[in-house]
Design a protein around this motif. Sequence first.
Motif, PDB file in Angstrom:
ATOM      1  N   ASP A 131     -70.805 -52.511  57.585  1.00 22.75           N
ATOM      2  CA  ASP A 131     -72.007 -53.057  58.155  1.00 22.75           C
ATOM      3  C   ASP A 131     -72.114 -53.797  59.511  1.00 22.75           C
ATOM      4  O   ASP A 131     -73.299 -54.056  60.094  1.00 22.75           O
ATOM      5  CB  ASP A 131     -72.487 -53.923  56.948  1.00 22.75           C
ATOM      6  CG  ASP A 131     -72.635 -53.302  55.501  1.00 22.75           C
ATOM      7  OD1 ASP A 131     -72.556 -52.050  55.564  1.00 22.75           O
ATOM      8  OD2 ASP A 131     -72.603 -53.923  54.523  1.00 22.75           O
ATOM      9  N   GLU A 227     -80.620 -48.566  55.556  1.00 24.06           N
ATOM     10  CA  GLU A 227     -80.478 -48.766  54.135  1.00 24.06           C
ATOM     11  C   GLU A 227     -81.404 -50.047  53.712  1.00 24.06           C
ATOM     12  O   GLU A 227     -82.336 -49.857  52.533  1.00 24.06           O
ATOM     13  CB  GLU A 227     -79.293 -48.967  53.504  1.00 24.06           C
ATOM     14  CG  GLU A 227     -79.083 -49.497  52.009  1.00 24.06           C
ATOM     15  CD  GLU A 227     -77.728 -49.810  51.805  1.00 24.06           C
ATOM     16  OE1 GLU A 227     -76.963 -50.001  52.571  1.00 24.06           O
ATOM     17  OE2 GLU A 227     -77.577 -49.960  50.427  1.00 24.06           O
ATOM     18  N   ARG A 257     -68.634 -44.054  53.996  1.00 28.38           N
ATOM     19  CA  ARG A 257     -67.558 -45.069  53.852  1.00 28.38           C
ATOM     20  C   ARG A 257     -66.262 -44.504  53.727  1.00 28.38           C
ATOM     21  O   ARG A 257     -65.350 -45.343  53.911  1.00 28.38           O
ATOM     22  CB  ARG A 257     -67.933 -45.818  52.813  1.00 28.38           C
ATOM     23  CG  ARG A 257     -68.120 -47.280  52.964  1.00 28.38           C
ATOM     24  CD  ARG A 257     -68.695 -48.233  51.930  1.00 28.38           C
ATOM     25  NE  ARG A 257     -67.970 -48.075  50.289  1.00 28.38           N
ATOM     26  CZ  ARG A 257     -68.523 -48.759  49.550  1.00 28.38           C
ATOM     27  NH1 ARG A 257     -69.559 -49.458  49.782  1.00 28.38           N
ATOM     28  NH2 ARG A 257     -68.084 -48.590  48.534  1.00 28.38           N
TER      29      ARG A 257
HETATM   30  O1  F6P Z   1     -71.105 -53.397  52.355  1.00 27.85           O
HETATM   31  C1  F6P Z   1     -70.906 -52.123  52.479  1.00 27.85           C
HETATM   32  C2  F6P Z   1     -71.767 -51.085  51.735  1.00 27.85           C
HETATM   33  O2  F6P Z   1     -71.512 -49.835  51.971  1.00 27.85           O
HETATM   34  C3  F6P Z   1     -73.255 -51.434  52.165  1.00 27.85           C
HETATM   35  O3  F6P Z   1     -73.537 -50.604  53.534  1.00 27.85           O
HETATM   36  C4  F6P Z   1     -74.010 -50.786  51.054  1.00 27.85           C
HETATM   37  O4  F6P Z   1     -75.241 -51.487  51.063  1.00 27.85           O
HETATM   38  C5  F6P Z   1     -73.189 -51.291  49.798  1.00 27.85           C
HETATM   39  O5  F6P Z   1     -71.879 -51.419  50.376  1.00 27.85           O
HETATM   40  C6  F6P Z   1     -72.938 -50.228  48.876  1.00 27.85           C
HETATM   41  O6  F6P Z   1     -72.410 -50.829  47.776  1.00 27.85           O
HETATM   42  P1  F6P Z   1     -71.431 -50.111  46.469  1.00 27.85           P
HETATM   43  O7  F6P Z   1     -70.331 -49.110  47.095  1.00 27.85           O
HETATM   44  O8  F6P Z   1     -71.009 -51.102  45.804  1.00 27.85           O
HETATM   45  O9  F6P Z   1     -72.684 -49.400  45.939  1.00 27.85           O
END
Ligand code: F6P
Length: 330
Positions: A131, A227, A257
């Motif tokens: 992020d 988001e 990710r």
């Molecule tokens: O903090 C990283 C992140 O990928 C954010 O961009 C996103 O809001 C969140 O984690 C999503 O989290 P999870 O993988 O727990 O759904």
Amino acid sequence: MSESKGKIAVLTSGGDAPGMNAAVRAVVRTGIARGYEVYGVRRGYNGILNKEIQLMTFHDVSEKLQHGGTFLFTARSAEFGKDEGKQKAAKICKELGIDALIVIGGDGSFKGARDLSKYGVNVIGLPGTIDLDIAYTEYTIGFDTAVNTAMEAIDRLRETSNSHERCSVVEVMGRSAGYIALWCGIANGAEQILIPEKFDNNYDKLIAQIKENREAGMTHQVIVNAEGIGHSHELAEKIEAATGIETRATVIGHLQRGGSPTARDRVNASVMGAYAVDTIERGLKNRLIGYKDGHVYDVDIDEAFAMKKSIDDYEYEVASILGTRCDYLK
Ligand code: F6P
């Protein structure tokens, strides 16, 4: 064999980010090279509470550098979120004789680290989050890879959007921060970039701009939506209903990710991992490692939390100028 200088433990916490493995590898190998015992903690803070802690060797971190994710696993721990959980974790660290705990994670993980420091654990933080929303550092592990992944996806979207003369709303991650969206907006030449830090919620203006662009000859348009604003499918429906332009929404989600870290993420994560160990070597306590003016540095954890960060106004202005093509087409 000479006696160990002390025990360092390392964990990854919160959302995984490409480059975390490179950071762990650097901590383990630099730690061993400097004469420490280095322990890998599995599943974030849960791994301390459950004593999932294992002595690492030089070879344990072989073949990890090039992979996304985190081989130590990660978690968002509900038990550690409570004060009793933190006290228990601090007690376990003391019992195990851990001299320093290196935490690789984002803002939430650092809050946990700061709380642990108040219970007497020496914590060193490495910013691991796609992020880029951590104030004291201009770089976070994983951002570069995530932006490149999202950028490639949006390039693909533009091709199909172009062929069908459509509007594409594409949602990228970032929680409540718009850094990924802004970077993709610039890198993909988006016609509109919606980020929580700047968007005024004026959907009428947005739709009027989309119409104007179409009337000026723009056959397709890409709208990068952060988001933190979200509701991309609803937005697509709204645009289509108001403009008559066929519109599709795509949420890239967790795809951005994963993936093999870029060279930048591998190198910076490695340098910061080594620097974390050397910060311990220098006898410092409770520091966060980051990048400032292009160089690795360390800062006191409490000072770091007092810092504020915001979107670069000039970058945002550039993005807006470059995306507004209707004036040139008229
Ligand atoms: O903090 C990283 C992140 O990928 C954010 O961009 C996103 O809001 C969140 O984690 C999503 O989290 P999870 O993988 O727990 O759904």
